[in-house]
Design an enzyme around this catalytic site. Structure first.
Site, PDB file in Angstrom:
ATOM      1  N   GLU A   1      -8.579  -1.492  24.236  1.00 28.40           N
ATOM      2  CA  GLU A   1      -8.067  -0.227  24.021  1.00 28.40           C
ATOM      3  C   GLU A   1      -8.606   0.724  25.026  1.00 28.40           C
ATOM      4  OE1 GLU A   1      -7.913   0.724  19.742  1.00 28.40           O
ATOM      5  OE2 GLU A   1      -9.919   0.769  19.674  1.00 28.40           O
TER       6      GLU A   1
ATOM      7  N   LYS B   1       6.630  -4.160  16.397  1.00 21.37           N
ATOM      8  CA  LYS B   1       7.554  -3.017  15.895  1.00 21.37           C
ATOM      9  C   LYS B   1       8.277  -2.431  17.082  1.00 21.37           C
ATOM     10  CE  LYS B   1       5.783  -2.008  11.717  1.00 21.37           C
ATOM     11  NZ  LYS B   1       6.477  -1.899  10.660  1.00 21.37           N
TER      12      LYS B   1
ATOM     13  N   TYR C   1       0.926  -7.361  16.667  1.00 21.62           N
ATOM     14  CA  TYR C   1       1.656  -6.636  15.843  1.00 21.62           C
ATOM     15  C   TYR C   1       2.662  -5.283  16.256  1.00 21.62           C
ATOM     16  CZ  TYR C   1       2.151  -2.748  12.757  1.00 21.62           C
ATOM     17  OH  TYR C   1       2.551  -1.628  12.036  1.00 21.62           O
ATOM     18  N   HIS C   2       1.971  -4.604  16.886  1.00 19.86           N
ATOM     19  CA  HIS C   2       2.360  -3.243  17.502  1.00 19.86           C
ATOM     20  C   HIS C   2       3.626  -3.411  18.394  1.00 19.86           C
ATOM     21  CE1 HIS C   2      -1.668  -1.656  16.342  1.00 19.86           C
ATOM     22  NE2 HIS C   2      -0.880  -0.689  15.890  1.00 19.86           N
TER      23      HIS C   2
ATOM     24  N   VAL D   1     -18.123   2.323  14.225  1.00 14.76           N
ATOM     25  CA  VAL D   1     -17.125   2.855  15.205  1.00 14.76           C
ATOM     26  C   VAL D   1     -17.199   1.714  16.301  1.00 14.76           C
ATOM     27  CG1 VAL D   1     -17.054   4.639  17.105  1.00 14.76           C
ATOM     28  CG2 VAL D   1     -17.854   5.137  14.677  1.00 14.76           C
TER      29      VAL D   1
ATOM     30  N   TYR E   1       0.940  -1.061   0.269  1.00 16.27           N
ATOM     31  CA  TYR E   1       0.011  -0.063  -0.118  1.00 16.27           C
ATOM     32  C   TYR E   1       0.786   1.133  -0.013  1.00 16.27           C
ATOM     33  CZ  TYR E   1      -3.209   3.558   2.397  1.00 16.27           C
ATOM     34  OH  TYR E   1      -3.835   4.570   2.641  1.00 16.27           O
TER      35      TYR E   1
ATOM     36  N   ARG F   1       1.495  -5.873   8.857  1.00 15.49           N
ATOM     37  CA  ARG F   1       1.173  -4.637   9.602  1.00 15.49           C
ATOM     38  C   ARG F   1      -0.117  -4.484  10.040  1.00 15.49           C
ATOM     39  NH1 ARG F   1      -3.026  -1.948   7.359  1.00 15.49           N
ATOM     40  NH2 ARG F   1      -3.286  -2.245   5.076  1.00 15.49           N
TER      41      ARG F   1
ATOM     42  N   ASP G   1      12.252 -13.292   0.522  1.00 18.15           N
ATOM     43  CA  ASP G   1      11.679 -13.403   1.831  1.00 18.15           C
ATOM     44  C   ASP G   1      12.735 -12.746   2.700  1.00 18.15           C
ATOM     45  OD1 ASP G   1      10.573 -13.619   4.339  1.00 18.15           O
ATOM     46  OD2 ASP G   1       9.243 -15.188   3.514  1.00 18.15           O
TER      47      ASP G   1
ATOM     48  N   GLN H   1       4.996   5.778  12.455  1.00 17.97           N
ATOM     49  CA  GLN H   1       3.861   6.385  11.714  1.00 17.97           C
ATOM     50  C   GLN H   1       2.498   6.302  12.065  1.00 17.97           C
ATOM     51  OE1 GLN H   1       3.555   6.821   6.822  1.00 17.97           O
ATOM     52  NE2 GLN H   1       3.093   4.689   7.493  1.00 17.97           N
TER      53      GLN H   1
ATOM     54  N   ASP I   1      10.290  -7.670  -2.476  1.00 17.15           N
ATOM     55  CA  ASP I   1       8.832  -7.931  -2.001  1.00 17.15           C
ATOM     56  C   ASP I   1       8.961  -9.777  -1.991  1.00 17.15           C
ATOM     57  OD1 ASP I   1       6.199  -5.792  -1.300  1.00 17.15           O
ATOM     58  OD2 ASP I   1       5.963  -8.205  -1.097  1.00 17.15           O
ATOM     59  N   ASN I   2       7.995 -10.110  -1.215  1.00 16.66           N
ATOM     60  CA  ASN I   2       7.697 -11.507  -1.208  1.00 16.66           C
ATOM     61  C   ASN I   2       6.291 -11.849  -1.499  1.00 16.66           C
ATOM     62  OD1 ASN I   2       6.458 -11.050   1.156  1.00 16.66           O
ATOM     63  ND2 ASN I   2       7.581 -12.796   2.452  1.00 16.66           N
TER      64      ASN I   2
ATOM     65  N   SER J   1      -1.357  -4.476  20.507  1.00 15.34           N
ATOM     66  CA  SER J   1      -1.261  -5.895  19.869  1.00 15.34           C
ATOM     67  C   SER J   1      -0.031  -6.441  19.797  1.00 15.34           C
ATOM     68  CB  SER J   1      -2.077  -5.495  18.421  1.00 15.34           C
ATOM     69  OG  SER J   1      -1.017  -5.067  17.544  1.00 15.34           O
TER      70      SER J   1
ATOM     71  N   THR K   1       5.608   2.447  14.215  1.00 11.20           N
ATOM     72  CA  THR K   1       4.158   2.975  14.361  1.00 11.20           C
ATOM     73  C   THR K   1       4.045   3.504  15.704  1.00 11.20           C
ATOM     74  OG1 THR K   1       1.892   2.097  14.698  1.00 11.20           O
ATOM     75  CG2 THR K   1       3.567   0.638  15.350  1.00 11.20           C
TER      76      THR K   1
HETATM   77  N1  UPG Z   1     -11.676   1.526  14.386  1.00 18.96           N
HETATM   78  C1  UPG Z   1     -13.125   1.709  14.539  1.00 18.96           C
HETATM   79  N2  UPG Z   1     -13.606   1.147  13.326  1.00 18.96           N
HETATM   80  C2  UPG Z   1     -13.295   0.477  12.421  1.00 18.96           C
HETATM   81  C3  UPG Z   1     -11.770   0.291  12.325  1.00 18.96           C
HETATM   82  C4  UPG Z   1     -11.082   0.936  13.397  1.00 18.96           C
HETATM   83  O1  UPG Z   1     -13.445   2.150  15.345  1.00 18.96           O
HETATM   84  O2  UPG Z   1     -13.909  -0.005  11.376  1.00 18.96           O
HETATM   85  C5  UPG Z   1     -10.835   2.122  15.411  1.00 18.96           C
HETATM   86  C6  UPG Z   1      -9.848   1.133  16.054  1.00 18.96           C
HETATM   87  O3  UPG Z   1     -10.574   0.766  17.291  1.00 18.96           O
HETATM   88  C7  UPG Z   1      -8.664   2.068  16.407  1.00 18.96           C
HETATM   89  C8  UPG Z   1      -8.305   3.050  15.385  1.00 18.96           C
HETATM   90  O4  UPG Z   1      -9.590   3.057  14.888  1.00 18.96           O
HETATM   91  O5  UPG Z   1      -8.966   2.581  17.797  1.00 18.96           O
HETATM   92  C9  UPG Z   1      -7.354   2.675  14.542  1.00 18.96           C
HETATM   93  O6  UPG Z   1      -7.586   1.601  13.770  1.00 18.96           O
HETATM   94  P1  UPG Z   1      -6.881   1.105  12.409  1.00 18.96           P
HETATM   95  O7  UPG Z   1      -7.079   2.353  11.292  1.00 18.96           O
HETATM   96  O8  UPG Z   1      -7.250  -0.131  12.171  1.00 18.96           O
HETATM   97  O9  UPG Z   1      -5.170   1.387  12.925  1.00 18.96           O
HETATM   98  P2  UPG Z   1      -4.211   0.442  13.484  1.00 18.96           P
HETATM   99  O10 UPG Z   1      -4.629  -0.736  14.032  1.00 18.96           O
HETATM  100  O11 UPG Z   1      -3.539   1.351  14.448  1.00 18.96           O
HETATM  101  O12 UPG Z   1      -3.232   0.317  12.520  1.00 18.96           O
HETATM  102  C10 UPG Z   1      -2.969   0.943  11.494  1.00 18.96           C
HETATM  103  C11 UPG Z   1      -1.921   0.250  10.535  1.00 18.96           C
HETATM  104  C12 UPG Z   1      -0.535  -0.159  11.007  1.00 18.96           C
HETATM  105  C13 UPG Z   1      -0.069   1.232  11.556  1.00 18.96           C
HETATM  106  C14 UPG Z   1      -0.984   1.885  12.427  1.00 18.96           C
HETATM  107  C15 UPG Z   1      -0.557   3.510  12.631  1.00 18.96           C
HETATM  108  O13 UPG Z   1      -2.823  -1.048  10.007  1.00 18.96           O
HETATM  109  O14 UPG Z   1       0.285  -0.791  10.094  1.00 18.96           O
HETATM  110  O15 UPG Z   1       1.065   0.748  12.402  1.00 18.96           O
HETATM  111  O16 UPG Z   1      -2.242   2.122  11.744  1.00 18.96           O
HETATM  112  O17 UPG Z   1      -1.118   3.972  13.910  1.00 18.96           O
END
Ligand code: UPG
Length: 384
Positions: free
Chosen positions: A325, A185, A181-182, A254, A11, A100, A74, A208, A31-32, A179, A144
């Site tokens: 959260e 990082k 994932y986080h 939301v 992306y 990610r 990879d 980011q 890339d893989n 998470s 992140t």
């Molecule tokens: N959220 C909602 N509704 C949705 C999707 C998300 O309320 O339909 C909320 C979620 O609970 C969170 C916030 O929105 O509080 C952000 O979620 P999301 O947009 O999925 O971002 P992250 O999970 O923080 O991850 C993204 C990228 C990640 C990057 C990060 C940077 O996937 O790769 O590290 O943003 O903050």
């Protein structure tokens, strides 16, 4: 400069490679294709059709006259990494090549282990390749904002001066991610900072925020240069998802009350931040951290903004939050480093949101509605 973009099919990796090439750098992409495989696994696809990397690279040659060598492999395969770094001889390595998505890492044990193994081991191989082949190479690593979580104090850019029992030290800012994932990082950041200390590596960690948007100055030059746009509950990021839901006539999802506040930025600023970081390298031994975000919004605020901007009725649903959260919290982030290097942010205006509506309208037949609502829960494995 010679710049190797790892994760150059993704992306943000793909538009970054185009932007750097367009600004006169010699760029190679690696890339893989893991991101395309996650789509197959989840029965999803990018809302906007994307070409194979070889077609993208050929189209860029046609449009710009610029070559972009491509490496397929990879990062957990150290031989692949070493061979690529020896052959391309980069001045900088931009590292996007990680799993990610927070929800993907929370599906189950297997996905958590995969995410941390893939991300942490791949990054370590890149660090060792730099240290052994050419320690002058500048590592520009995608971190992140999620590494910090939402502490009840101001968030600094990576480092904090701490006074404790009458003594002071400059420490890495404490991390409280949300998470596996986080967390991967966070582990990367610690490994890289250690590499800077012991090997004199030069590194920039870009923490980011949540990215929105789909087009950059370069991707719009030819439809074959388009980057992906994710709508599904695993990979879709919040603002992009809300825009897509509005166009589809679906309620905006939301999570909880929407009091969560997050740092965000436009995809056009992402590619520009990467250029600024590459062109202004960190010093040898320096672990430099930038908070790569331009504005903060609550999730509820984003939903309301999309609803106000969309020329039609929009319903906002407040779902039980599938994630763990804080529902409401303090959020005050320092993010001046990239501005000092010259970033001119695109702040979230109605124009960006409006510009996404026709892109979504044109492609809405590609949506699989089964992937819209969140299914991955952060609940304890025993209860799930
Ligand atoms: N959220 C909602 N509704 C949705 C999707 C998300 O309320 O339909 C909320 C979620 O609970 C969170 C916030 O929105 O509080 C952000 O979620 P999301 O947009 O999925 O971002 P992250 O999970 O923080 O991850 C993204 C990228 C990640 C990057 C990060 C940077 O996937 O790769 O590290 O943003 O903050």
């Amino acid at each position: 400069m010679r710049v190797l973009v790892l994760g150059g099919d993704g992306y943000l990796g793909w538009p970054t490679a185009l932007h750097l090439s367009d600004r006169g750098h010699e760029v190679a992409v690696a890339d893989n294709f893991a991101r395309r495989k996650y789509d197959e696994e989840l029965g999803s696809q990018s809302l906007v059709a994307i070409e194979d990397l070889s077609v993208r690279v050929a189209a860029w040659k046609e449009v710009s006259g610029k070559e972009m060598p491509m490496y397929v492999g990879d990062l957990v395969d150290a031989d692949f990494v070493y061979q690529m770094v020896r052959e391309f001889q980069p001045d900088a390595i931009v590292h996007f090549a990680e799993q990610r998505a927070a929800p993907y890492s929370m599906i189950d044990r297997e996905h958590a282990v995969y995410t941390q193994y893939n991300n942490v081991v791949g990054n370590l191989n890149v660090m060792y390749a730099i240290a052994e082949i050419n320690p002058e190479i500048h590592l520009v690593k995608l971190g992140t904002m999620g590494e910090y979580g939402t502490p009840n104090i101001d968030i600094e850019e990576g480092w904090i001066e701490i006074e404790h029992n009458g003594r002071k030290d400059r420490m890495l800012y404490p991390k409280k991610p949300g998470s596996f994932y986080h967390l991967s990082k966070v582990h990367d950041s610690h490994n890289i900072e250690f590499g800077c200390r012991i090997w004199g590596m030069r590194a920039t960690d870009l923490n980011q925020g949540v990215v929105y948007g789909q087009q950059t100055e370069q991707t719009v030059r030819d439809p074959r240069l388009a980057t992906r746009l994710d709508y599904d509950a695993v990979f879709g990021t919040v603002l992009n998802r809300f825009v897509i839901q509005a166009v589809l006539g679906q309620p905006l999802t939301v999570y909880g009350k929407g009091g969560q506040t997050r740092g965000m930025l436009d995809i056009r600023d992402t590619v520009e931040c990467l250029r600024l970081a590459v062109e202004n390298p960190a010093d040898r031994g320096e672990f430099r951290v930038f908070n790569q975000m331009t504005e903060s919004f609550s999730v509820k605020g984003v939903a309301e903004l999309v609803a106000e901007t969309f020329p039609g009725p929009v319903q906002i649903d407040y779902l039980e939050n599938p994630r763990w959260e804080l529902a409401e919290h303090y959020y005050n982030v320092k993010h001046t480093g990239l501005i000092e290097l010259g970033l001119k942010p695109h702040l979230l205006s109605d124009t960006l949101i409006e510009s996404l509506f026709p892109i979504v309208e044109e492609n809405k037949h590609r949506v699989n509605m089964e992937n819209m609502l969140p299914k991955v829960k952060w609940a304890s494995p025993k209860n799930s």
